[in-house]
Design a protein around this motif. Structure first.
Motif, PDB file in Angstrom:
ATOM      1  N   PHE A  86     -14.395 122.651   3.341  1.00 48.20           N
ATOM      2  CA  PHE A  86     -13.827 122.585   1.990  1.00 48.20           C
ATOM      3  C   PHE A  86     -13.959 123.916   1.249  1.00 48.20           C
ATOM      4  CE2 PHE A  86     -15.315 118.222   2.887  1.00 48.20           C
ATOM      5  CZ  PHE A  86     -14.090 117.581   2.874  1.00 48.20           C
ATOM      6  N   GLY A  87     -13.888 125.018   1.983  1.00 49.36           N
ATOM      7  CA  GLY A  87     -14.040 126.336   1.378  1.00 49.36           C
ATOM      8  C   GLY A  87     -12.995 126.647   0.334  1.00 49.36           C
ATOM      9  N   TYR A  88     -11.772 126.158   0.533  1.00 52.34           N
ATOM     10  CA  TYR A  88     -10.695 126.407  -0.428  1.00 52.34           C
ATOM     11  C   TYR A  88     -11.035 125.820  -1.790  1.00 52.34           C
ATOM     12  CZ  TYR A  88      -6.179 126.279  -2.731  1.00 52.34           C
ATOM     13  OH  TYR A  88      -5.167 126.436  -3.631  1.00 52.34           O
ATOM     14  N   PHE A  89     -11.777 124.727  -1.803  1.00 49.88           N
ATOM     15  CA  PHE A  89     -12.130 124.059  -3.056  1.00 49.88           C
ATOM     16  C   PHE A  89     -13.469 124.539  -3.618  1.00 49.88           C
ATOM     17  CE2 PHE A  89      -9.573 121.062  -0.545  1.00 49.88           C
ATOM     18  CZ  PHE A  89      -8.480 120.981  -1.373  1.00 49.88           C
ATOM     19  N   CYS A  90     -14.045 125.571  -3.016  1.00 48.58           N
ATOM     20  CA  CYS A  90     -15.310 126.175  -3.460  1.00 48.58           C
ATOM     21  C   CYS A  90     -16.461 125.180  -3.422  1.00 48.58           C
ATOM     22  CB  CYS A  90     -15.176 126.756  -4.865  1.00 48.58           C
ATOM     23  SG  CYS A  90     -13.781 127.842  -5.071  1.00 48.58           S
ATOM     24  N   ALA A  91     -16.412 124.226  -2.505  1.00 47.61           N
ATOM     25  CA  ALA A  91     -17.418 123.170  -2.453  1.00 47.61           C
ATOM     26  C   ALA A  91     -18.817 123.723  -2.186  1.00 47.61           C
ATOM     27  CB  ALA A  91     -17.033 122.149  -1.388  1.00 47.61           C
ATOM     28  N   HIS A  92     -18.916 124.757  -1.378  1.00 45.52           N
ATOM     29  CA  HIS A  92     -20.235 125.320  -1.075  1.00 45.52           C
ATOM     30  C   HIS A  92     -20.862 125.967  -2.303  1.00 45.52           C
ATOM     31  CE1 HIS A  92     -17.368 128.563  -0.447  1.00 45.52           C
ATOM     32  NE2 HIS A  92     -18.357 129.435  -0.525  1.00 45.52           N
ATOM     33  N   ASN A  93     -20.042 126.561  -3.163  1.00 47.36           N
ATOM     34  CA  ASN A  93     -20.574 127.146  -4.396  1.00 47.36           C
ATOM     35  C   ASN A  93     -21.000 126.054  -5.380  1.00 47.36           C
ATOM     36  OD1 ASN A  93     -20.457 129.972  -3.941  1.00 47.36           O
ATOM     37  ND2 ASN A  93     -18.251 129.873  -4.098  1.00 47.36           N
ATOM     38  N   PHE A  94     -20.222 124.961  -5.466  1.00 45.94           N
ATOM     39  CA  PHE A  94     -20.634 123.833  -6.300  1.00 45.94           C
ATOM     40  C   PHE A  94     -21.958 123.272  -5.789  1.00 45.94           C
ATOM     41  CE2 PHE A  94     -16.084 123.470  -7.591  1.00 45.94           C
ATOM     42  CZ  PHE A  94     -16.279 123.533  -8.960  1.00 45.94           C
ATOM     43  N   TYR A  95     -22.076 123.112  -4.471  1.00 50.58           N
ATOM     44  CA  TYR A  95     -23.300 122.567  -3.879  1.00 50.58           C
ATOM     45  C   TYR A  95     -24.505 123.471  -4.149  1.00 50.58           C
ATOM     46  CZ  TYR A  95     -26.637 120.922  -0.407  1.00 50.58           C
ATOM     47  OH  TYR A  95     -27.766 120.467   0.213  1.00 50.58           O
ATOM     48  N   ALA A  96     -24.287 124.785  -4.119  1.00 48.50           N
ATOM     49  CA  ALA A  96     -25.378 125.732  -4.352  1.00 48.50           C
ATOM     50  C   ALA A  96     -25.731 125.865  -5.832  1.00 48.50           C
ATOM     51  CB  ALA A  96     -25.019 127.103  -3.781  1.00 48.50           C
ATOM     52  N   GLY A  97     -24.994 125.186  -6.693  1.00 46.90           N
ATOM     53  CA  GLY A  97     -25.292 125.215  -8.115  1.00 46.90           C
ATOM     54  C   GLY A  97     -24.622 126.338  -8.871  1.00 46.90           C
ATOM     55  N   LYS A  98     -23.727 127.060  -8.223  1.00 44.67           N
ATOM     56  CA  LYS A  98     -23.017 128.165  -8.876  1.00 44.67           C
ATOM     57  C   LYS A  98     -21.770 127.600  -9.564  1.00 44.67           C
ATOM     58  CE  LYS A  98     -24.309 131.541  -5.344  1.00 44.67           C
ATOM     59  NZ  LYS A  98     -23.768 132.500  -4.386  1.00 44.67           N
ATOM     60  N   MET A  99     -21.984 126.836 -10.621  1.00 45.63           N
ATOM     61  CA  MET A  99     -20.899 126.093 -11.261  1.00 45.63           C
ATOM     62  C   MET A  99     -19.846 127.000 -11.893  1.00 45.63           C
ATOM     63  SD  MET A  99     -21.587 123.138 -10.482  1.00 45.63           S
ATOM     64  CE  MET A  99     -22.928 122.146  -9.932  1.00 45.63           C
ATOM     65  N   LYS A 100     -20.271 128.054 -12.582  1.00 46.77           N
ATOM     66  CA  LYS A 100     -19.307 128.928 -13.258  1.00 46.77           C
ATOM     67  C   LYS A 100     -18.426 129.647 -12.239  1.00 46.77           C
ATOM     68  CE  LYS A 100     -22.114 129.739 -17.331  1.00 46.77           C
ATOM     69  NZ  LYS A 100     -22.903 130.699 -18.095  1.00 46.77           N
ATOM     70  N   LEU A 101     -19.042 130.234 -11.230  1.00 42.36           N
ATOM     71  CA  LEU A 101     -18.281 130.938 -10.194  1.00 42.36           C
ATOM     72  C   LEU A 101     -17.337 129.987  -9.475  1.00 42.36           C
ATOM     73  CD1 LEU A 101     -17.746 133.431  -8.372  1.00 42.36           C
ATOM     74  CD2 LEU A 101     -19.624 132.604  -6.936  1.00 42.36           C
ATOM     75  N   ALA A 102     -17.839 128.827  -9.091  1.00 42.16           N
ATOM     76  CA  ALA A 102     -17.021 127.859  -8.363  1.00 42.16           C
ATOM     77  C   ALA A 102     -15.851 127.380  -9.216  1.00 42.16           C
ATOM     78  CB  ALA A 102     -17.877 126.681  -7.917  1.00 42.16           C
ATOM     79  N   THR A 103     -16.101 127.135 -10.501  1.00 39.85           N
ATOM     80  CA  THR A 103     -15.031 126.665 -11.389  1.00 39.85           C
ATOM     81  C   THR A 103     -13.959 127.727 -11.563  1.00 39.85           C
ATOM     82  OG1 THR A 103     -16.621 125.266 -12.554  1.00 39.85           O
ATOM     83  CG2 THR A 103     -14.545 125.719 -13.670  1.00 39.85           C
ATOM     84  N   VAL A 104     -14.361 128.968 -11.786  1.00 36.29           N
ATOM     85  CA  VAL A 104     -13.384 130.056 -11.950  1.00 36.29           C
ATOM     86  C   VAL A 104     -12.549 130.224 -10.674  1.00 36.29           C
ATOM     87  CG1 VAL A 104     -13.158 132.562 -12.207  1.00 36.29           C
ATOM     88  CG2 VAL A 104     -14.660 131.279 -13.733  1.00 36.29           C
ATOM     89  N   LEU A 105     -13.217 130.262  -9.512  1.00 36.72           N
ATOM     90  CA  LEU A 105     -12.480 130.418  -8.258  1.00 36.72           C
ATOM     91  C   LEU A 105     -11.547 129.235  -8.006  1.00 36.72           C
ATOM     92  CD1 LEU A 105     -15.216 131.892  -5.888  1.00 36.72           C
ATOM     93  CD2 LEU A 105     -13.209 133.056  -6.804  1.00 36.72           C
ATOM     94  N   TYR A 106     -12.006 128.032  -8.319  1.00 33.98           N
ATOM     95  CA  TYR A 106     -11.185 126.835  -8.115  1.00 33.98           C
ATOM     96  C   TYR A 106      -9.946 126.865  -9.002  1.00 33.98           C
ATOM     97  CZ  TYR A 106      -9.912 121.948  -7.593  1.00 33.98           C
ATOM     98  OH  TYR A 106      -9.234 120.792  -7.346  1.00 33.98           O
TER      99      TYR A 106
END
Length: 133
Positions: A46-66
């Protein structure tokens, strides 16, 4: 007497008070409580959906990339629709913009994947996510 922990690099016992191993100089004594295999699986599947960043707690980065992924996908779809209906329109510019972003995102995803495999991927607290073997 303070508690002792084992250095993850050289394996020697050191005091809990030390932030740097006095034997090998390793500064990264603490690992994240996040499961590295789960993080790796999320990155691959699920790399396209930034799932690994959400899982790691990087919410801001994951949200911006998503959000940027969604915008880029919409631009690509609009560009393809415009190109099919009128090949001479400005559709190529939309397709090129989305292609550039997808290329940049692919490099970010690839860097995260390589960091995960090498044990250098950090969670939101700055701790390394370790893949236990």
């Amino acid at each position: 007497m303070s508690e002792e922990k084992i250095c993850k690099t050289c394996g020697k016992p050191i005091s809990e008070e030390f932030k740097v191993c006095p034997y090998c100089g390793n500064k990264d004594m603490e690992y994240s409580e996040r499961n590295g295999l789960i993080c790796l699986g999320l990155c691959v599947i699920f790399g396209y959906f930034c799932a690994h960043n959400f899982y790691a707690g990087k919410m801001k980065l994951a949200t911006v990339l998503y959000i940027l992924n969604i915008i880029s996908s919409i631009l690509l779809i609009l560009g393809l629709i415009m190109y099919i209906s009128d090949p001479i329109s400005d559709a190529i510019a939309l397709i090129q913009i989305s292609a550039v972003y997808f290329g940049l995102y692919f490099l970010i995803w690839l860097a995260d994947l390589i960091c995960l495999i090498n044990g250098k991927f950090k969670d939101a607290n700055g701790k390394y996510v370790k893949i236990d073997k």
